[in-house]
Scaffold this motif. Structure first.
Motif, short mmCIF file in Angstrom:
data_model
loop_
_atom_site.label_atom_id
_atom_site.label_comp_id
_atom_site.label_asym_id
_atom_site.label_seq_id
_atom_site.Cartn_x
_atom_site.Cartn_y
_atom_site.Cartn_z
N THR A 122 0.93 -1.18 -0.20
CA THR A 122 0.06 -0.02 0.16
C THR A 122 0.89 1.17 0.03
O THR A 122 2.02 1.43 0.75
CB THR A 122 -0.94 0.10 1.32
N THR A 123 0.40 2.36 -0.52
CA THR A 123 1.05 3.84 -0.74
C THR A 123 0.37 4.56 0.43
O THR A 123 0.88 5.64 0.58
CB THR A 123 0.98 4.37 -2.03
N GLY A 124 -0.48 3.78 1.29
CA GLY A 124 -1.12 4.69 2.23
C GLY A 124 -0.28 4.58 3.52
O GLY A 124 0.95 5.21 3.55
N LYS A 125 -0.51 3.88 4.60
CA LYS A 125 0.46 3.89 5.88
C LYS A 125 1.46 3.01 5.31
O LYS A 125 1.68 2.06 4.68
CB LYS A 125 -0.50 3.30 6.87
N LYS A 126 2.59 3.59 5.74
CA LYS A 126 4.12 3.33 5.42
C LYS A 126 4.54 1.97 6.50
O LYS A 126 5.54 1.47 6.29
CB LYS A 126 4.95 4.22 5.24
N GLN A 127 3.81 1.68 7.43
CA GLN A 127 4.22 0.69 8.38
C GLN A 127 3.92 -0.92 7.88
O GLN A 127 3.38 -1.04 6.97
CB GLN A 127 3.48 0.96 9.72
N ILE A 128 4.40 -1.58 8.59
CA ILE A 128 4.18 -3.18 8.49
C ILE A 128 3.10 -3.47 9.35
O ILE A 128 3.22 -3.23 10.80
CB ILE A 128 5.38 -4.07 8.51
N GLU A 148 11.22 -5.85 7.07
CA GLU A 148 11.69 -4.60 7.12
C GLU A 148 13.13 -4.61 6.31
O GLU A 148 13.64 -3.50 5.93
CB GLU A 148 12.25 -4.33 8.41
N ALA A 149 14.02 -5.73 6.00
CA ALA A 149 14.97 -5.98 5.37
C ALA A 149 14.73 -5.62 3.64
O ALA A 149 15.75 -5.61 2.82
CB ALA A 149 15.62 -7.12 5.52
N LEU A 150 13.64 -5.94 3.33
CA LEU A 150 13.08 -5.91 1.92
C LEU A 150 12.41 -4.64 1.65
O LEU A 150 12.51 -4.11 0.47
CB LEU A 150 12.23 -7.08 1.84
N LYS A 151 11.65 -3.89 2.22
CA LYS A 151 10.79 -2.96 2.01
C LYS A 151 11.55 -1.75 1.75
O LYS A 151 12.74 -1.31 2.57
CB LYS A 151 9.72 -2.56 3.20
N GLU A 152 10.85 -0.54 1.20
CA GLU A 152 11.41 0.51 0.96
C GLU A 152 10.49 1.80 1.59
O GLU A 152 9.38 1.29 2.22
CB GLU A 152 11.41 0.86 -0.69
N GLU A 153 10.99 2.81 1.66
CA GLU A 153 10.33 3.87 2.63
C GLU A 153 8.88 4.16 1.75
O GLU A 153 7.99 4.89 2.59
CB GLU A 153 11.18 5.00 2.96
N ASP A 154 8.88 4.01 0.73
CA ASP A 154 7.61 4.72 -0.19
C ASP A 154 6.36 3.78 -0.11
O ASP A 154 5.35 4.14 -0.73
CB ASP A 154 8.07 4.97 -1.62
N PHE A 155 6.44 2.63 0.69
CA PHE A 155 5.01 1.86 0.71
C PHE A 155 4.98 1.30 2.15
O PHE A 155 6.19 1.14 2.82
CB PHE A 155 4.81 0.99 -0.50
N GLY A 156 3.63 0.61 2.36
CA GLY A 156 3.63 -0.16 3.44
C GLY A 156 3.20 -1.57 3.34
O GLY A 156 2.90 -1.79 2.05
N ILE A 157 3.15 -2.48 4.11
CA ILE A 157 3.00 -3.88 3.91
C ILE A 157 1.85 -4.40 4.88
O ILE A 157 2.06 -4.13 6.27
CB ILE A 157 4.27 -4.86 3.94
N ILE A 158 0.93 -4.87 4.55
CA ILE A 158 0.04 -5.73 5.25
C ILE A 158 0.14 -7.10 5.32
O ILE A 158 -0.16 -7.77 3.91
CB ILE A 158 -1.52 -5.63 4.82
N VAL A 159 0.31 -7.90 6.22
CA VAL A 159 0.58 -9.34 6.03
C VAL A 159 -0.80 -9.85 6.22
O VAL A 159 -1.58 -9.96 7.06
CB VAL A 159 1.59 -9.97 7.02
#
Length: 395
Positions: A122-128, A148-159
């Motif tokens: 998601t380009t919304g909340k940048k957290q995991i 955290e080792a994979l992601k970049e600052e411009d997007f968030g991830i929902i597991v």
């Protein structure tokens, strides 16, 4: 174990989630779907409504979508940095977040979400973030460190729930695929014209497979050659471990829609009255603003005390209401008029049971409160059109 049945009916594609003798969910899509849920467009801002901090955005062919500006960032199509200023005529990247319902325009979002089986980028909340159904704290901490080792600052991830217990290679492959798609989408927008479709959301027969809990599907059955090939390609690329579930049904004497009694299921799912095994019944009345469900004792002729009779019918009704909300895809505000109970402990037992039943719905459903008139208020997130409107769009 569930079966996903996919076929054509009355000019549309029907996806039926079948569990034993019960139909859990029905989705109907017109062959020419138009502005589908999940699609991403370059929209043009048509009108700003400052008093509600929203905009109406043209996404093509004069179709206006409603965009709330309370969410935060919106992406300009030309790649400019978001400065919080939106004006009429701006080209922006928007995604269809909710289908158009009756007279209401589709709801758009500036937070672009790409959904896979294990993750949502998601380009919304940048957290995991994690699905609330994943409760293993040690696993969550390990997964967070891994991402955290994979992601970049411009997007968030929902597991998503399915990620729990999946193989690391499967997780990594899907993450990289979603990440590449998101970057390509944002880059392509710089060179595309207004109203361009940048990304297509999955049709319901594919999202039904993607969103099903791992190992919960026994078979995916279709009698349509083109749909079979689409399913085969999707599974080969995204869920090769489930390819063996795909079945091509061939019987000219007994079509798939007759074998699974699709017309009967439709009639039952659209009927106003739903009978319970006890002889009680529900009356379901959708309106423009909300849905009202009334519980009645009907033909029930039990020999138990009145209090026990009322509790039995109310508890049976709660289970059937959970089933009907999902089957009919009812959403928004739902008001349930259970049979009145005199004791507070009985009311709380019923509400707790309703909480338990609705927590299993894949769509977020919340028991809000019991009103002063002893009505139970429930909300269910609006995503797709209710079944009644899905069928109406075929005509």
């Amino acid at each position: 174990m569930n079966k996903l049945i996919i076929t054509r009916w009355n000019g549309g594609i029907v996806t039926l989630l079948h569990s034993g003798k019960e139909v859990l969910q029905i989705n109907v899509e017109a062959e020419q779907q138009g502005f589908s849920l999940g699609n991403v467009y370059i929209g043009k801002v048509n009108k700003l409504v400052k008093n509600i901090n929203a905009a109406f955005v043209d996404i093509g062919n004069g179709q206006m979508g409603y965009l709330s500006l309370n969410e935060g960032m919106v992406h300009y199509a030309d790649g400019r940095t978001w400065d919080g200023r939106l004006k009429q005529g701006d080209d922006i990247i928007v995604q269809v977040e909710r289908d158009a319902v009756k007279s209401k325009a589709p709801v758009l979002t500036g937070n672009i979400n790409l959904t896979g089986r294990y993750f949502v980028l998601t380009t919304g909340k940048k957290q995991i973030g994690f699905s609330s159904k994943i409760t293993d704290q040690t696993w969550k901490l390990n997964m967070k460190s891994y991402l955290e080792a994979l992601k970049e600052e411009d997007f968030g991830i929902i597991v998503r729930t399915n990620a729990f217990g999946a193989l690391e290679e499967e997780l990594k492959n899907e993450f990289q695929s979603l990440h590449s798609s998101l970057k390509k989408l944002l880059e392509d927008a710089k060179y595309r014209t207004s109203y361009s479709l940048l990304y297509s959301g999955a049709p319901s027969y594919l999202s039904g497979i993607r969103d099903s809990l791992k190992s919960s599907l026994e078979a995916v059955i279709t009698d349509q050659t083109d749909i079979y090939e689409a399913l085969k390609n999707y599974l080969s690329e995204n869920q090769p471990e489930d390819l063996s579930l795909l079945v091509s049904y061939e019987d000219p004497l007994l079509p798939l829609y007759k074998l699974y009694r699709i017309e009967k299921s439709m009639d039952e799912a659209l009927g106003k009255k739903v009978w319970l095994k006890s002889g009680g019944y529900l009356v379901i009345e959708p309106t423009e603003a909300l849905t009202v469900i009334d519980v009645n004792t009907g033909k029930y002729a039990g020999k138990k005390a009145l209090r026990d009779t009322i509790m039995k019918i109310n508890l049976e009704s709660a289970l059937e209401i959970g089933h009907q909300l999902r089957l009919r895809n009812l959403s928004g505000i739902i008001i349930i008029d259970f049979i009145d109970m005199e004791l507070e402990e009985d009311r709380m037992l019923l509400v707790n049971r309703l909480h338990e039943i609705l927590s299993k719905d894949p769509v977020k459903t919340t028991v809000v409160e019991i009103t002063k008139l002893n009505l139970v208020e429930v909300t269910r997130k609006k995503i797709r059109k209710p079944l009644q409107e899905q069928i109406a769009q075929l005509s």
